[in-house]
Design an enzyme around this catalytic site. Structure first.
Site, PDB file in Angstrom:
ATOM      1  N   GLN A 138      49.618   1.476  -3.439  1.00 13.99           N
ATOM      2  CA  GLN A 138      49.017   1.818  -2.063  1.00 13.99           C
ATOM      3  C   GLN A 138      47.440   1.465  -2.772  1.00 13.99           C
ATOM      4  O   GLN A 138      47.036   1.064  -3.942  1.00 13.99           O
ATOM      5  CB  GLN A 138      48.287   2.916  -2.836  1.00 13.99           C
ATOM      6  CG  GLN A 138      47.636   3.233  -0.964  1.00 13.99           C
ATOM      7  CD  GLN A 138      47.629   4.893  -0.972  1.00 13.99           C
ATOM      8  OE1 GLN A 138      47.553   6.061  -1.564  1.00 13.99           O
ATOM      9  NE2 GLN A 138      46.209   5.060   0.127  1.00 13.99           N
ATOM     10  N   HIS A 170      49.402   5.062   5.442  1.00 16.26           N
ATOM     11  CA  HIS A 170      50.184   3.963   6.188  1.00 16.26           C
ATOM     12  C   HIS A 170      52.219   4.137   6.379  1.00 16.26           C
ATOM     13  O   HIS A 170      52.625   4.246   4.465  1.00 16.26           O
ATOM     14  CB  HIS A 170      49.296   2.744   6.174  1.00 16.26           C
ATOM     15  CG  HIS A 170      49.216   2.312   4.943  1.00 16.26           C
ATOM     16  ND1 HIS A 170      48.472   2.121   4.050  1.00 16.26           N
ATOM     17  CD2 HIS A 170      50.967   1.013   4.430  1.00 16.26           C
ATOM     18  CE1 HIS A 170      48.438   2.209   2.493  1.00 16.26           C
ATOM     19  NE2 HIS A 170      49.714   1.008   3.032  1.00 16.26           N
TER      20      HIS A 170
HETATM   21  P1  5GP Z   1      49.834  -0.709   0.399  1.00 17.81           P
HETATM   22  O1  5GP Z   1      49.782  -1.771  -0.442  1.00 17.81           O
HETATM   23  O2  5GP Z   1      48.705  -0.413   0.648  1.00 17.81           O
HETATM   24  O3  5GP Z   1      50.934   0.334   0.868  1.00 17.81           O
HETATM   25  O4  5GP Z   1      49.931  -1.420   1.760  1.00 17.81           O
HETATM   26  C1  5GP Z   1      48.950  -1.757   2.628  1.00 17.81           C
HETATM   27  C2  5GP Z   1      49.597  -3.165   3.753  1.00 17.81           C
HETATM   28  O5  5GP Z   1      48.012  -3.617   4.088  1.00 17.81           O
HETATM   29  C3  5GP Z   1      49.740  -4.463   2.536  1.00 17.81           C
HETATM   30  O6  5GP Z   1      50.985  -4.980   3.578  1.00 17.81           O
HETATM   31  C4  5GP Z   1      49.049  -5.436   3.264  1.00 17.81           C
HETATM   32  O7  5GP Z   1      49.533  -6.708   3.777  1.00 17.81           O
HETATM   33  C5  5GP Z   1      48.213  -5.132   4.542  1.00 17.81           C
HETATM   34  N1  5GP Z   1      46.868  -5.269   5.184  1.00 17.81           N
HETATM   35  C6  5GP Z   1      45.843  -5.099   4.859  1.00 17.81           C
HETATM   36  N2  5GP Z   1      44.785  -5.839   5.342  1.00 17.81           N
HETATM   37  C7  5GP Z   1      45.493  -5.933   6.267  1.00 17.81           C
HETATM   38  C8  5GP Z   1      43.939  -6.644   7.356  1.00 17.81           C
HETATM   39  O8  5GP Z   1      43.222  -6.319   7.309  1.00 17.81           O
HETATM   40  N3  5GP Z   1      45.312  -6.248   8.085  1.00 17.81           N
HETATM   41  C9  5GP Z   1      46.571  -6.203   8.128  1.00 17.81           C
HETATM   42  N4  5GP Z   1      47.451  -6.247   9.926  1.00 17.81           N
HETATM   43  N5  5GP Z   1      47.431  -5.165   7.752  1.00 17.81           N
HETATM   44  C10 5GP Z   1      46.305  -5.462   6.510  1.00 17.81           C
END
Ligand code: 5GP
Length: 117
Positions: free
Chosen positions: A97, A103
């Protein structure tokens, strides 16, 4: 309620930064991931801030149900049901994360391995 919290996703909820939004209700927002890991990669988030799944409690029962139903609805709309799709919650930094606002990733239109990496 547009609380959002103090993360990049909070800014998206409050429309302070743009996103390619694909679905919205009063409680849930879905938008395309900025760095897609599959041809279809959509993030589904609650509009109220929960850090991760562990942050949720029984008061969030309805919201958690709405998030999963939103995933199913979006997957259908995006034409993912026939080929199959993956739903991922990275819960905590150790699991990958990077944005600390709960999410669900919807990933589709490519092959997936199991176990996941
Ligand atoms: P995690 O790694 O926390 O599970 O996923 C976070 C996700 O958010 C990642 O896949 C990353 O690409 C996406 N993400 C991060 N910043 C932004 C942003 O500003 N806009 C969008 N649309 N996605 C984002």
């Amino acid at each position: 309620m547009l609380t959002g919290g103090d993360t990049i996703f909070g800014k998206i909820i409050r429309r302070e930064i743009p996103a390619d939004i694909v679905y919205e209700t009063d409680k849930v927002l879905a938008f395309r991931d900025i760095q897609p890991q599959a041809p279809t990669h959509i993030l589904v988030i609650p509009k109220t801030h929960l850090r991760d799944l562990t942050d949720a409690n029984t008061n969030d029962r309805e919201l958690l149900g709405e998030l999963l139903l939103a995933v199913a609805h979006i997957a259908k709309s995006a034409g993912l049901t026939e080929s199959g799709y993956r739903v991922v919650i990275n819960n905590g930094a150790g699991a990958g994360q990077s944005v600390f606002h709960l999410h669900l990733h919807i990933l589709g239109k490519r092959k997936f391995a199991w176990p996941p990496g």
